[in-house]
Motif scaffolding. Structure first.
Motif, mmCIF file in Angstrom:
data_model
loop_
_atom_site.group_PDB
_atom_site.id
_atom_site.type_symbol
_atom_site.label_atom_id
_atom_site.label_comp_id
_atom_site.label_asym_id
_atom_site.label_seq_id
_atom_site.Cartn_x
_atom_site.Cartn_y
_atom_site.Cartn_z
ATOM 1 N N LEU A 33 0.834 -1.203 0.000
ATOM 2 C CA LEU A 33 0.000 0.000 0.000
ATOM 3 C C LEU A 33 0.869 1.253 0.000
ATOM 4 N N ASP A 34 1.948 1.256 0.784
ATOM 5 C CA ASP A 34 2.834 2.431 0.844
ATOM 6 C C ASP A 34 3.437 2.754 -0.511
ATOM 7 N N THR A 35 3.902 1.745 -1.192
ATOM 8 C CA THR A 35 4.499 1.955 -2.520
ATOM 9 C C THR A 35 3.465 2.565 -3.471
ATOM 10 N N LEU A 36 2.255 2.014 -3.444
ATOM 11 C CA LEU A 36 1.222 2.496 -4.381
ATOM 12 C C LEU A 36 0.795 3.917 -4.047
ATOM 13 N N LYS A 37 0.729 4.226 -2.737
ATOM 14 C CA LYS A 37 0.343 5.593 -2.336
ATOM 15 C C LYS A 37 1.367 6.597 -2.844
ATOM 16 N N LYS A 38 2.627 6.216 -2.795
ATOM 17 C CA LYS A 38 3.688 7.118 -3.279
ATOM 18 C C LYS A 38 3.615 7.280 -4.790
ATOM 19 N N GLU A 39 3.378 6.161 -5.456
ATOM 20 C CA GLU A 39 3.381 6.222 -6.926
ATOM 21 C C GLU A 39 2.115 6.882 -7.482
ATOM 22 N N PHE A 40 1.000 6.704 -6.774
ATOM 23 C CA PHE A 40 -0.278 7.270 -7.259
ATOM 24 C C PHE A 40 -0.900 8.114 -6.142
ATOM 25 N N PRO A 41 -0.303 9.290 -5.816
ATOM 26 C CA PRO A 41 -0.770 10.074 -4.666
ATOM 27 C C PRO A 41 -2.212 10.582 -4.809
ATOM 28 N N GLN A 42 -2.684 10.688 -6.049
ATOM 29 C CA GLN A 42 -4.055 11.202 -6.268
ATOM 30 C C GLN A 42 -5.118 10.097 -6.151
ATOM 31 N N ALA A 43 -4.678 8.873 -6.110
ATOM 32 C CA ALA A 43 -5.651 7.768 -6.202
ATOM 33 C C ALA A 43 -6.568 7.717 -4.985
ATOM 34 N N LYS A 44 -7.825 7.345 -5.243
ATOM 35 C CA LYS A 44 -8.787 7.166 -4.153
ATOM 36 C C LYS A 44 -8.521 5.794 -3.521
ATOM 37 N N ILE A 45 -8.458 5.788 -2.184
ATOM 38 C CA ILE A 45 -8.137 4.511 -1.517
ATOM 39 C C ILE A 45 -9.416 3.860 -0.974
ATOM 40 N N ILE A 46 -9.647 2.622 -1.370
ATOM 41 C CA ILE A 46 -10.846 1.900 -0.930
ATOM 42 C C ILE A 46 -10.478 1.060 0.295
ATOM 43 N N LYS A 47 -11.136 1.389 1.406
ATOM 44 C CA LYS A 47 -10.849 0.672 2.676
ATOM 45 C C LYS A 47 -11.763 -0.539 2.782
ATOM 46 N N LEU A 48 -11.248 -1.594 3.331
ATOM 47 C CA LEU A 48 -12.043 -2.818 3.464
ATOM 48 C C LEU A 48 -12.029 -3.316 4.896
ATOM 49 N N GLN A 49 -12.995 -4.160 5.219
ATOM 50 C CA GLN A 49 -13.063 -4.691 6.589
ATOM 51 C C GLN A 49 -12.067 -5.843 6.798
ATOM 52 N N LYS A 50 -11.918 -6.251 8.058
ATOM 53 C CA LYS A 50 -10.956 -7.310 8.399
ATOM 54 C C LYS A 50 -11.303 -8.616 7.672
ATOM 55 N N ASN A 51 -10.247 -9.347 7.300
ATOM 56 C CA ASN A 51 -10.369 -10.624 6.595
ATOM 57 C C ASN A 51 -11.024 -10.493 5.214
ATOM 58 N N SER A 52 -10.809 -9.343 4.581
ATOM 59 C CA SER A 52 -11.327 -9.195 3.217
ATOM 60 C C SER A 52 -10.418 -9.963 2.256
ATOM 61 N N LEU A 53 -11.059 -10.598 1.279
ATOM 62 C CA LEU A 53 -10.314 -11.343 0.251
ATOM 63 C C LEU A 53 -10.709 -10.809 -1.111
ATOM 64 N N LEU A 54 -9.717 -10.454 -1.915
ATOM 65 C CA LEU A 54 -10.008 -10.033 -3.289
ATOM 66 C C LEU A 54 -9.635 -11.173 -4.232
ATOM 67 N N MET A 55 -10.529 -11.448 -5.166
ATOM 68 C CA MET A 55 -10.250 -12.511 -6.153
ATOM 69 C C MET A 55 -10.819 -12.107 -7.509
ATOM 70 N N PRO A 56 -10.456 -12.803 -8.582
ATOM 71 C CA PRO A 56 -10.993 -12.435 -9.899
ATOM 72 C C PRO A 56 -12.504 -12.625 -9.956
ATOM 73 N N GLY A 57 -13.183 -11.794 -10.743
ATOM 74 C CA GLY A 57 -14.602 -11.993 -11.009
ATOM 75 C C GLY A 57 -14.807 -13.346 -11.684
ATOM 76 N N LEU A 58 -15.985 -13.928 -11.464
ATOM 77 C CA LEU A 58 -16.238 -15.278 -11.991
ATOM 78 C C LEU A 58 -16.787 -15.215 -13.421
ATOM 79 N N ILE A 59 -16.500 -16.270 -14.159
ATOM 80 C CA ILE A 59 -16.887 -16.336 -15.581
ATOM 81 C C ILE A 59 -17.802 -17.536 -15.785
ATOM 82 N N ASN A 60 -19.017 -17.271 -16.238
ATOM 83 C CA ASN A 60 -20.017 -18.320 -16.485
ATOM 84 C C ASN A 60 -20.198 -18.435 -17.996
#
Ligand code: BEZ
Ligand code: FE2
Length: 407
Positions: A33-60
């Protein structure tokens, strides 16, 4: 640019910890996160709750949206009995499913984390709903008709539906072609359609070897289809055999749905031609068809993916449910390894089969992503628990746009 910082990321090959993702329409960078904040200082940061998991969208990759009105009208348990009930109930089912009914089915898929779907369109009645869908859509215009006398009329109807879908110009919408099946499409029609597929480089799919009835009819013009063809189509012989049918697809990487009754020779050809098999376990069970022999596909190095089929042979459009049924159906498969293959069968392998730049959390891929709320820190058996628990999906991004949940 946005930055999302989940506790865990399933790519799906590996599980990353302490990584964040910078994305717009595509995934730009994965780093701390620190690296990305430095590289993209204007970016909006999306906060998530504890134990959040990000994965690819599913394809049917295989769903029949036009048949979404079915609740209990179609008869289950035997393929031919089901097919007779489709023919009898067809008009009513189609007329009951208006734009709202179809859009509801599509929205239900979104809630279930499906960010891309392959719509098998028999009549083009689902075109508007698919145009309006938030998901990426491969719109498979289906060609059907075994009677030579009807070939010209059926082909011109197919062409006009294909043209209508080609007129839709929106990101993530792909006009494509479906050949219904070996028993229901005349070889002349198949060859004409494949010429278009080749010239226009369209994606291609077909039902193949779904039932014992299909096997017997194609092999020896016998079995349960005998009465069906003589009653409805005045035919006493099959229009082609399985070998001839598969032969037409040489040189076209095709998605073949079901394939539960394929023999070794056909599987060897499917492997050589790099076709993909679409596994629809719930549909197979409900229509009285056998379970797909996935061990044999793995031995032959054939790519297989997982899809729901339509509500004409399912009770929901949910790939988590589909994977769970498959996990229990293939009770002799090694549990963890099979769970991992199932997850790949609805993400990276499905994207590869469809030739789409998605299905993976990787720099350069389209930002089709889900956030799941896990109830505990994940361990090595995460994929099993993803399939068992049907965790809440709190956010869905498609091409970087939040389509479900709050930012
Ligand atoms: C046909 O249109 O020829 C057909 C449709 C469904 C099953 C079999 C044949
Ligand atoms: Fe189907």
């Amino acid at each position: 640019m946005k930055i999302i910082s989940p506790d865990y990321i399933l790519t799906p090959d590996t599980l990353l910890k302490s990584h964040a993702i910078a994305f717009d329409k595509t995934i730009q960078k994965i780093a701390s996160l620190d690296t990305l904040k430095k590289e993209f200082p204007q970016a909006k940061i999306i906060k998530l709750q504890k134990n959040s998991l990000l994965m690819p969208g599913l394809i049917n990759a295989h769903v029949h949206i036009e048949f979404s009105a079915n609740k209990n009208q179609l008869s289950y348990g035997d393929f031919l009995t089901w097919l007779y009930s489709v023919i009898e109930g067809r008009e009513e089912l189609l007329s009951e499913c208006n734009l709202t009914c179809m859009s509801n089915a599509i929205d239900a898929m979104l809630v279930n984390g499906i960010t891309t779907f392959g719509a098998i369109s028999s009549h083009g009645m689902d075109l508007k709903a698919c145009e309006n869908a938030k998901q990426n859509v491969i719109f498979f215009n289906e060609l059907i008709g075994s009677q030579a006398s009807m070939a010209d009329a059926l082909f011109s109807d197919f062409l006009s539906r294909l043209d209508a879908s080609k007129a839709i110009r929106r990101k993530g919408f792909y006009p494509a072609v479906a050949i219904h099946s070996p028993y229901s499409v005349h070889p002349i029609l198949i060859q004409k359609a494949l010429q278009i597929v080749k010239n226009e480089k369209l994606k291609l799919t077909a039902h193949f070897m779904e039932s014992e009835a299909e096997r017997n009819w194609l092999d020896s013009s016998s079995g349960d289809f005998k009465d069906f063809f003589s009653t409805f189509l005045k035919q006493d012989k099959s229009i082609s055999d399985a070998k001839e049918f598969l032969g037409y697809f040489n040189g076209y990487e095709t998605l073949l749905t079901h394939a539960v009754k394929t023999n070794d020779e056909e599987l060897d050809q499917i492997a050589r031609q790099k076709h993909t098999i679409i596994h629809c376990p719930i549909s197979n069970r409900l229509l009285g068809n056998p379970a797909l022999n996935i061990k044999r596909l793995n031995e032959k190095n054939i790519r297989w993916i997982v899809a729901t089929d339509g509500l004409s042979s399912n009770y929901k459009l949910d790939l988590f449910e589909e994977m769970k049924i498959s996990l229990f159906m293939h009770s002799d498969a090694p549990l963890l390894q099979f769970a991992q293959e199932l997850i790949k069968g609805v993400t990276i392998h499905a994207a590869e089969a469809l030739g789409l730049n998605t299905g993976e959390i990787k720099e350069g891929k389209n930002a089709d992503m889900l956030v799941l709320d896990l109830d505990a820190e994940p361990n090595k058996e995460l994929t099993i628990h993803l399939i068992l628990h049907r965790y809440n999906i709190s956010k869905v991004f498609i091409n970087g746009k939040l389509e479900k949940g709050n930012e």
